[in-house]
Enzyme design. Structure first.
Site, PDB file in Angstrom:
ATOM      1  N   ALA A   8      44.720  24.679  44.572  1.00 50.68           N
ATOM      2  CA  ALA A   8      43.832  25.027  43.238  1.00 50.68           C
ATOM      3  C   ALA A   8      43.188  26.437  43.341  1.00 50.68           C
ATOM      4  O   ALA A   8      42.032  26.613  42.998  1.00 50.68           O
ATOM      5  CB  ALA A   8      42.883  24.082  42.955  1.00 50.68           C
ATOM      6  N   GLY A   9      43.993  27.518  43.542  1.00 51.84           N
ATOM      7  CA  GLY A   9      43.613  28.725  43.244  1.00 51.84           C
ATOM      8  C   GLY A   9      43.748  29.105  41.731  1.00 51.84           C
ATOM      9  O   GLY A   9      44.009  28.272  41.154  1.00 51.84           O
ATOM     10  N   ASN A  42      53.270  34.277  46.089  1.00 45.88           N
ATOM     11  CA  ASN A  42      53.892  35.678  46.680  1.00 45.88           C
ATOM     12  C   ASN A  42      54.727  35.557  47.810  1.00 45.88           C
ATOM     13  O   ASN A  42      54.534  34.775  48.591  1.00 45.88           O
ATOM     14  CB  ASN A  42      52.507  36.432  46.997  1.00 45.88           C
ATOM     15  CG  ASN A  42      52.006  37.620  45.616  1.00 45.88           C
ATOM     16  OD1 ASN A  42      52.780  37.514  44.796  1.00 45.88           O
ATOM     17  ND2 ASN A  42      50.898  37.986  45.957  1.00 45.88           N
ATOM     18  N   ALA A  48      45.517  36.222  36.659  1.00 41.52           N
ATOM     19  CA  ALA A  48      44.485  35.166  36.434  1.00 41.52           C
ATOM     20  C   ALA A  48      43.683  35.205  37.900  1.00 41.52           C
ATOM     21  O   ALA A  48      44.086  35.797  38.963  1.00 41.52           O
ATOM     22  CB  ALA A  48      45.261  33.951  36.730  1.00 41.52           C
ATOM     23  N   LYS A 107      59.855  41.226  43.127  1.00 44.54           N
ATOM     24  CA  LYS A 107      58.309  41.150  43.388  1.00 44.54           C
ATOM     25  C   LYS A 107      57.937  41.616  44.999  1.00 44.54           C
ATOM     26  O   LYS A 107      56.901  42.296  44.960  1.00 44.54           O
ATOM     27  CB  LYS A 107      58.151  39.794  43.012  1.00 44.54           C
ATOM     28  CG  LYS A 107      56.432  39.329  43.197  1.00 44.54           C
ATOM     29  CD  LYS A 107      55.903  39.546  42.080  1.00 44.54           C
ATOM     30  CE  LYS A 107      54.329  39.525  42.346  1.00 44.54           C
ATOM     31  NZ  LYS A 107      53.399  38.510  41.955  1.00 44.54           N
ATOM     32  N   ASN A 156      50.825  46.531  48.357  1.00 43.46           N
ATOM     33  CA  ASN A 156      49.719  45.550  49.216  1.00 43.46           C
ATOM     34  C   ASN A 156      49.062  46.060  50.504  1.00 43.46           C
ATOM     35  O   ASN A 156      48.179  46.374  50.779  1.00 43.46           O
ATOM     36  CB  ASN A 156      50.233  44.012  49.217  1.00 43.46           C
ATOM     37  CG  ASN A 156      50.396  43.724  47.845  1.00 43.46           C
ATOM     38  OD1 ASN A 156      50.597  44.132  46.836  1.00 43.46           O
ATOM     39  ND2 ASN A 156      50.257  42.199  47.716  1.00 43.46           N
ATOM     40  N   ASN A 167      44.474  49.968  43.538  1.00 46.92           N
ATOM     41  CA  ASN A 167      45.976  50.128  43.208  1.00 46.92           C
ATOM     42  C   ASN A 167      46.441  51.435  42.901  1.00 46.92           C
ATOM     43  O   ASN A 167      47.344  52.227  43.358  1.00 46.92           O
ATOM     44  CB  ASN A 167      46.676  49.340  42.282  1.00 46.92           C
ATOM     45  CG  ASN A 167      46.633  47.812  42.988  1.00 46.92           C
ATOM     46  OD1 ASN A 167      46.293  47.513  44.177  1.00 46.92           O
ATOM     47  ND2 ASN A 167      47.131  46.734  42.017  1.00 46.92           N
ATOM     48  N   GLU A 170      48.979  37.671  53.542  1.00 53.00           N
ATOM     49  CA  GLU A 170      50.523  36.957  53.443  1.00 53.00           C
ATOM     50  C   GLU A 170      51.404  38.291  53.865  1.00 53.00           C
ATOM     51  O   GLU A 170      52.815  38.186  53.843  1.00 53.00           O
ATOM     52  CB  GLU A 170      51.050  36.665  52.019  1.00 53.00           C
ATOM     53  CG  GLU A 170      50.314  35.675  51.137  1.00 53.00           C
ATOM     54  CD  GLU A 170      50.558  35.316  49.953  1.00 53.00           C
ATOM     55  OE1 GLU A 170      50.846  34.253  49.620  1.00 53.00           O
ATOM     56  OE2 GLU A 170      50.006  36.059  49.094  1.00 53.00           O
TER      57      GLU A 170
END
Ligand code: PAF
Length: 299
Positions: A8-9, A101, A127, A180, A188, A198, A263
């Site tokens: 639920a992120g 990701n 989001a 991606k 990242n 960024n 990640e």
């Protein structure tokens, strides 16, 4: 058609709200009783300054009932364990959609769950969570969905009709996931290590040189693997994303700042594993990966 969402992120909440809005019943599977207690059954979607709320069920893995359609939006490192936690509820032939990701689980999950239909997805929607269960849909993007284990198939899972999100059935999802991954490898780790936005990857010459090296190595690997990712090359594509998101802090930097695990193993780590299989050295990426892992508290 009924969907269960695990994770639920921001992206999980965005999808939950979109599914509700399109009239599909949704249950949010929450990780533990305290998280469930904090959920009052209401999810808010904020878009273009307008808020809309939706009622939906929250549950724990043991009480969520049989699952026919599952959207998994956890972090990459949680995917397999989270799925094991609900495996007893999966109906034979259930649809599973992975949206996160990094790479690794997209290959692993179809091997671990051969009785299920597994899709992988990658999204450029922007989001963020204003607060738990209140998601801001900040940027419209597209979500490509395809079967990692069945290249050439171009069919969306069923039960996604009527969504406002732009969905594309992708017969070459592995390539899209690599695109991606390449962007994430270029942006990242550098932003997380330098603690910069960024856009500073472009405006700070020393960091930009590192970005060029990182991208040149990705290019080398792609040549060996015969992956044609971007018409003008990885660097140009990564620079375009950095320019378009110049004011943002990358997800990896945010994870690091908030003391969460990152990640990196599923981004740069995956890239390095893939290079190692071909006997190829990627020294700059290797150096960044080591630098990252040497700061254990920040993983
Ligand atoms: O992980 C992120 O933050 C984003 O995927 C990206 C594209 C690097 C932009 O910030």
């Amino acid at each position: 058609m009924y969907w269960h969402i695990l994770g639920a992120g921001a992206i999980g909440c965005l999808w939950a709200a979109q599914l509700c809005q399109a009239g599909h019943p949704v249950s949010l599977i929450l990780r533990n009783p305290s998280r469930l207690d904090s959920f009052d059954g209401q999810l808010t979607l904020e878009h273009d300054g307008q808020c809309r709320s939706f009622q939906l069920a929250g549950c724990l893995a043991d009480s969520c009932g049989p699952i026919d359609r599952l959207l998994l939006t956890t972090k990459a490192y949680d995917v397999v364990e989270a799925l094991h936690g609900v495996a007893h509820q999966l109906r034979p032939g259930a649809q599973i959609v992975l949206l996160h990701n990094g790479m690794g689980p997209q290959q692993q999950v179809p091997e671990l769950y051969p009785a299920q239909q597994v899709w992988s997805a990658t999204s450029t929607d922007g989001a963020w969570l204003r607060e738990p269960f209140h998601v801001v849909w900040a940027g419209r993007g597209e979500t490509r969905i395809g079967r990692f284990d069945a290249p050439g198939e171009a069919q969306l899972p069923d039960g996604l009709d009527g969504l406002e999100l732009q969905l594309l059935a992708d017969p070459a999802i592995e390539l899209s996931l690599w695109r991606k991954l390449a962007i994430n490898c270029a942006i990242n780790p550098l932003t997380a290590l330098h603690g910069c936005r960024n856009g500073e990857l472009l405006s700070t010459p020393q960091i930009h040189r590192q970005m060029q090296q990182v991208c040149a190595e990705i290019e080398q690997l792609c040549q060996q693997r015969q992956l044609k990712l971007f018409p003008d090359g990885v660097l140009a594509a990564a620079e375009q994303v950095a320019r378009g998101t110049a004011a943002n802090y990358s997800s990896m930097l945010q994870d690091r700042r908030n003391g969460r695990r990152t990640e990196i193993d599923y981004i740069t780590g995956y890239l390095l594993d893939s290079a190692r299989q071909l006997g190829l050295a990627l020294p700059e990426n290797e150096r960044l990966f080591k630098q990252f892992n040497s700061k254990k508290t920040n993983r």
